[in-house]
Enzyme design. Structure first.
Site, PDB file in Angstrom:
ATOM      1  N   SER A 238       0.866  -1.200   0.000  1.00  0.00           N
ATOM      2  CA  SER A 238       0.000   0.000   0.000  1.00  0.00           C
ATOM      3  C   SER A 238       0.887   1.230   0.000  1.00  0.00           C
ATOM      4  CB  SER A 238      -0.868   0.006   1.262  1.00  0.00           C
ATOM      5  OG  SER A 238      -1.403   1.293   1.494  1.00  0.00           O
TER       6      SER A 238
ATOM      7  N   TYR B 125      -1.491  -1.197  10.446  1.00  0.00           N
ATOM      8  CA  TYR B 125      -1.685  -1.676   9.069  1.00  0.00           C
ATOM      9  C   TYR B 125      -0.576  -1.129   8.165  1.00  0.00           C
ATOM     10  CZ  TYR B 125      -3.747  -1.597   4.345  1.00  0.00           C
ATOM     11  OH  TYR B 125      -3.969  -1.716   2.994  1.00  0.00           O
TER      12      TYR B 125
ATOM     13  N   LYS C 140       2.404  -3.073   5.953  1.00  0.00           N
ATOM     14  CA  LYS C 140       2.616  -2.900   4.511  1.00  0.00           C
ATOM     15  C   LYS C 140       4.061  -2.495   4.221  1.00  0.00           C
ATOM     16  CE  LYS C 140      -1.441  -4.077   3.017  1.00  0.00           C
ATOM     17  NZ  LYS C 140      -1.593  -5.251   2.140  1.00  0.00           N
TER      18      LYS C 140
END
Ligand code: NAP
Length: 272
Positions: free
Chosen positions: A163, A176, A180
């Site tokens: 991401s 999160y 990534k």
């Protein structure tokens, strides 16, 4: 207006990819979390480009529907339930490719979860563990598990879906984002060891893509406007705009590319 243009654009993109020939002909691809959103678009695109594709996700009904939909489009697909954090499911996933299509050339590790919102240091330990289990460890485990199969074919391609948050952490998606970033490191480390074996390992870092996963960023007009203000192109990505890049990385057109992360983020800040 944008909402009217995008479906037409998607249809044209599908048609044009259907007529580009079969650059992945003879290849077998396994795609995780591929019954919706970006994973589904990747599975469809790899199949349109000639691969036989195994789709998968946690829910049987989603797998069945996806297999049926893609087969109706004339694509060569099979499907199996696979929660990527479950070792038995991962085994079934690889076995499905081998029993139905005779081997594996491509792994696209796309599954991720984000069970919490907040600053990275406010993340509960249980959420941190879940995020790293699904987003990082399962990508790592699947890569290890698929490796003997890629070697049997004399080479292959692994692609992780990271991401833009892996480069510039989203403050409210702290843990999160760190997960990534870990995939960027995994890409580099795995690619190094495999570079002489004709096995390439790459990564794609999307910006904001209009899917269920990102719905909090686009379901209300105010959220959408706030999200768009961070995107120089002033529109969100559609899943097929990520899928084409993945297909390219899996193809011979990318034969000299390994250990790289490609960004598709509408101009959002990434790196020099
Ligand atoms: P999505 O549209 O919500 O699709 C999620 C898919 O994952 C579904 O097929 C779901 O099916 C499956 N799934 C969920 N948890 C799973 C698990 N533990 N094991 C296997 N399958 C699972 O999501 P998306 O937006 O396409 O996101 C896909 C990837 O892109 C993720 O890695 C995400 O981090 C990344 N990404 C997304 C965006 C974005 O803006 N959307 C931006 C950057 C990166 P079941 O419910 O049947 O399991």
């Amino acid at each position: 207006m944008l909402r009217k243009i995008i479906p037409a654009f998607t249809a044209v993109a599908r048609m044009s990819s259907a007529t580009t020939g079969a650059k992945l002909k003879g290849k077998v691809a396994v795609v995780t979390a591929s019954t919706d959103g970006i994973g589904l678009a990747i599975a469809r695109r790899l199949a349109v480009d000639g691969a036989s594709v195994v789709v998968s996700s946690r829910k049987e009904k989603n797998v069945q529907k996806t297999v049926s939909d893609l087969q109706k489009e004339g694509l060569t697909v099979s499907g199996v339930v696979c929660h990527v954090a479950n070792a038995e499911h991962r085994k079934n996933l690889l076995n499905e490719a081998i029993s139905k299509f005779g081997g594996i050339d491509i792994l696209v590790s796309n599954a991720a979860v984000n069970p919490t919102v907040g600053h990275v240091l406010e993340c509960e330990e249980s959420s941190w563990d879940k995020i790293f289990d699904v987003n990082v460890k399962s990508a790592y485990m699947l890569s290890k598990e698929v490796l003997p199969h890629l070697r049997k074919r004399g080479g292959g391609s692994i692609v992780y879906i990271s991401s833009i948050g892996g480069f510039h952490p989203f403050e409210l998606l702290g843990a999160y984002s760190v997960s990534k970033t870990a995939l960027l490191g995994l890409t580099k480390a795995a690619a190094q060891g495999l570079a002489t074996e004709n096995i390439r390992v790459n990564c794609v870092a999307p910006g904001i893509v209009e899917t269920r996963f990102s719905s909090a960023l686009h379901e209300s007009e105010s959220a959408r406007e706030a999200a768009l203000s961070a995107v120089p192109m002033r529109r969100l990505a559609q899943p097929h705009e990520i899928a084409g890049l993945v297909s390219f990385l899996c193809s011979e057109d990318a034969s000299y590319i390994t250990g790289e992360t490609m960004i598709a983020a509408g101009g959002m800040p990434s790196r020099l």
